[in-house]
Design an enzyme around this catalytic site. Structure first.
Site, mmCIF file in Angstrom:
data_model
loop_
_atom_site.group_PDB
_atom_site.id
_atom_site.type_symbol
_atom_site.label_atom_id
_atom_site.label_comp_id
_atom_site.label_asym_id
_atom_site.label_seq_id
_atom_site.Cartn_x
_atom_site.Cartn_y
_atom_site.Cartn_z
ATOM 1 N N GLY A 240 0.829 -1.208 0.000
ATOM 2 C CA GLY A 240 0.000 0.000 0.000
ATOM 3 C C GLY A 240 0.851 1.241 0.000
ATOM 4 N N GLY B 180 -0.079 5.108 0.534
ATOM 5 C CA GLY B 180 -0.856 5.554 1.696
ATOM 6 C C GLY B 180 -0.068 6.463 2.630
ATOM 7 N N ALA C 191 2.258 4.588 4.994
ATOM 8 C CA ALA C 191 3.256 3.868 4.192
ATOM 9 C C ALA C 191 4.336 4.797 3.651
ATOM 10 C CB ALA C 191 2.571 3.139 3.042
ATOM 11 N N ARG D 65 -1.656 -0.270 -6.146
ATOM 12 C CA ARG D 65 -2.693 -0.924 -6.962
ATOM 13 C C ARG D 65 -2.464 -0.666 -8.441
ATOM 14 N NH1 ARG D 65 -6.520 0.191 -2.566
ATOM 15 N NH2 ARG D 65 -7.044 2.174 -3.496
ATOM 16 N N LEU E 99 -4.724 -6.417 -2.724
ATOM 17 C CA LEU E 99 -5.027 -7.346 -1.630
ATOM 18 C C LEU E 99 -6.043 -8.402 -2.043
ATOM 19 C CD1 LEU E 99 -5.236 -4.927 1.439
ATOM 20 C CD2 LEU E 99 -3.377 -6.479 0.847
ATOM 21 N N LYS F 240 -10.791 -4.981 10.868
ATOM 22 C CA LYS F 240 -9.418 -4.866 11.384
ATOM 23 C C LYS F 240 -9.167 -5.915 12.468
ATOM 24 C CE LYS F 240 -6.897 -1.989 10.039
ATOM 25 N NZ LYS F 240 -6.061 -1.969 8.826
ATOM 26 N N PRO G 255 -2.266 1.687 15.520
ATOM 27 C CA PRO G 255 -2.289 3.145 15.701
ATOM 28 C C PRO G 255 -3.670 3.654 16.106
ATOM 29 C CG PRO G 255 -1.492 2.519 13.490
ATOM 30 C CD PRO G 255 -2.158 1.319 14.101
ATOM 31 N N VAL H 79 -4.369 8.942 13.444
ATOM 32 C CA VAL H 79 -3.039 9.326 12.943
ATOM 33 C C VAL H 79 -3.081 10.744 12.357
ATOM 34 C CG1 VAL H 79 -1.131 8.718 11.409
ATOM 35 C CG2 VAL H 79 -2.506 6.901 12.450
ATOM 36 N N SER I 114 -8.531 10.833 10.087
ATOM 37 C CA SER I 114 -8.420 11.693 11.281
ATOM 38 C C SER I 114 -8.072 13.127 10.870
ATOM 39 C CB SER I 114 -7.327 11.182 12.215
ATOM 40 O OG SER I 114 -7.539 9.840 12.554
#
Length: 347
Positions: free
Chosen positions: A15, A18, A21, A40, A70, A166, A191, A194, A206
Site C-alpha cells: 500500500g 498511503g 506507508a 494498486r 489485496l 481490522k 495506531p 493518525v 483523522s
C-alpha cells in the site's frame, strides 16, 4: 540505525501510496534500506516519489514499485521475493456504502493472509502488520483505565464493520503465524487517530476533521474522545517493531498519550493557528442533535456509538520494550495544520 549494514536489505512496504506507508518508506530510505512498494496501479509511482521529495528524500533506484492488490494473488510472490522484512501497511479503504459487512471483512482478512503466505514462502524474517486501535477498544463496557495491548475488540452487533474487519484480520494473522507461519515472525502496530505532516493529498481520515475545522466547515464538535499520534512516530514504531528482537510476537499501541475530546483539539488549533482562528468553533454539539442528524446521514450514524465514550490508550509497552518516544498530541495536531496550510490544501 546503521546505514551500511542495511544497504543490501530489501523491505517490502504494501500500500505504498498511503499516508503511513509513505512515511515508513521515508524512514526506511533514510536508514539506508532498499524499498519495494506495492501499489494498486503503477500510475501512482510518480505521486509517491513526489510525496517523498516533499519529505526531503530523492529515492532514485533505491525504491522500486510492483502492482499488487489485496484482493488478488497476482504478483505477491514476486513482491516478497528477496525481502528481509515486510511492512504490511495496505488496508482496504473503509466503505461508506455497503450491502453486507463481509464486503469489508473478507478483503481485509484475505489480504493479510496473502501477504503472510508470500512472506513465509519467500523466507522473510519478520512481517510488521499495521492493524488499528479498532482491533482493541470496541465492544467493551465503558471504562476509565487506559486500553492496553492485552485488550481485544469484542465482536458484536454494535461494532462497526471497519473495526470488525481490522479485528478479524489481525486475529487471522496471529492464527496463521501460530499454525503455519514456519519461521516467519510477526509484530503488530495498532495506531490510534493518525495526524502529522501530510506530504500530498493521500492522508488519514483523522486529518479530514482538522481540515474541515480550518476550512470553517464544521459548526461544532461532537462529544467524541480519542487518542492521537504523529505519523512520523507511527513510522518510527514500525521500524523498531521490524528490527528489535523484543518486538517479535508482540502488538504495540501507537498513541501519543492521554486521549482528548474533539473540542479540546479545536481549542489547540484556535489558540495556535492565528490566521484561521476565527473559523474554528470551540463548542460541543449536544448528543441529541447528533442522534437526530444520524437518522439522515450514514457518516454521522457511524460515529454515534462513540458519543461520550472515553477511549484512553496506553503507550507504556512500546516505550518500555522498544525505547519509543512519541511527540505530544499537541505537536501532532499543529504539525498537521502547518502542513495542510503549507501545501495550500486549506484555502
Amino acid at each position: 540505525m546503521a546505514t551500511n549494514s542495511n544497504s543490501s536489505k530489501m523491505v517490502l512496504v504494501t500500500g505504498g501510496s498511503g499516508f503511513i506507508a509513505v512515511h515508513c518508506i521515508l524512514q526506511l530510505l533514510n536508514a539506508g534500506f532498499l524499498v519495494r512498494a506495492t501499489v494498486r496501479s503503477l500510475k501512482r509511482e510518480s505521486e509517491v516519489r513526489d510525496m517523498l521529495r516533499q519529505g526531503g528524500v530523492e529515492a532514485g533506484d533505491r525504491l522500486s514499485f510492483i502492482a499488487a492488490e489485496l484482493g488478488a494473488d497476482t504478483n505477491w510472490k514476486e513482491a516478497a521475493s528477496g525481502c528481509t522484512y515486510v511492512l504490511h501497511v495496505a488496508s482496504p479503504t473503509p466503505l461508506n456504502e455497503y450491502k453486507h459487512e463481509d464486503e469489508m471483512i473478507i478483503p481485509a482478512r484475505e489480504g493479510v493472509l496473502r501477504v503472510l503466505r508470500a512472506s513465509r514462502d519467500a523466507g522473510v524474517k519478520r512481517v510488521v502488520l499495521t492493524s488499528a486501535i479498532g482491533a482493541v477498544v470496541c465492544g467493551h463496557k465503558p471504562q476509565t483505565n487506559p486500553f492496553t495491548e492485552k485488550d481485544w475488540t469484542v465482536i458484536g452487533d454494535k461494532v462497526p464493520a471497519y473495526q470488525k474487519s481490522k479485528t478479524l484480520a489481525e486475529r487471522a494473522a496471529w492464527d496463521f503465524i501460530g499454525k503455519e507461519g514456519g519461521g516467519l515472525e510477526l509484530s503488530v502496530v495498532n495506531p490510534v487517530g493518525v495526524l502529522g505532516p501530510v506530504l500530498g493529498t493521500d492522508y488519514s481520515h483523522s486529518i479530514y476533521f482538522i481540515q474541515r475545522l480550518l476550512e470553517g466547515k464544521i459548526s461544532g464538535c461532537p462529544k467524541i474522545n480519542s487518542s492521537y499520534v504523529d505519523v512520523r512516530d507511527v513510522a518510527d514504531l514500525h521500524l523498531r517493531a521490524m528490527l528489535d528482537p523484543a518486538a517479535g510476537g508482540q502488538r504495540f499501541i501507537a498513541t501519543a498519550g492521554e486521549s482528548i475530546w474533539l473540542v479540546e483539539l479545536a481549542k489547540i488549533l484556535k489558540e495556535n493557528v492565528q490566521e484561521f482562528a476565527d473559523r474554528i468553533p470551540v463548542k460541543e454539539v449536544p448528543n441529541i442533535v447528533m442522534r437526530i442528524a444520524g437518522l439522515k446521514d450514514p457518516k454521522i450514524k457511524a460515529i454515534l456509538p462513540l458519543l461520550g465514550i472515553v477511549l484512553n490508550t496506553s503507550n507504556e509497552k512500546a516505550v518500555r520494550l522498544l525505547g519509543w518516544s512519541p511527540r505530544s498530541t499537541g505537536e501532532a495536531i499543529l504539525a498537521t495544520a502547518e502542513s495542510l496550510i503549507r501545501l495550500k490544501i486549506i484555502k
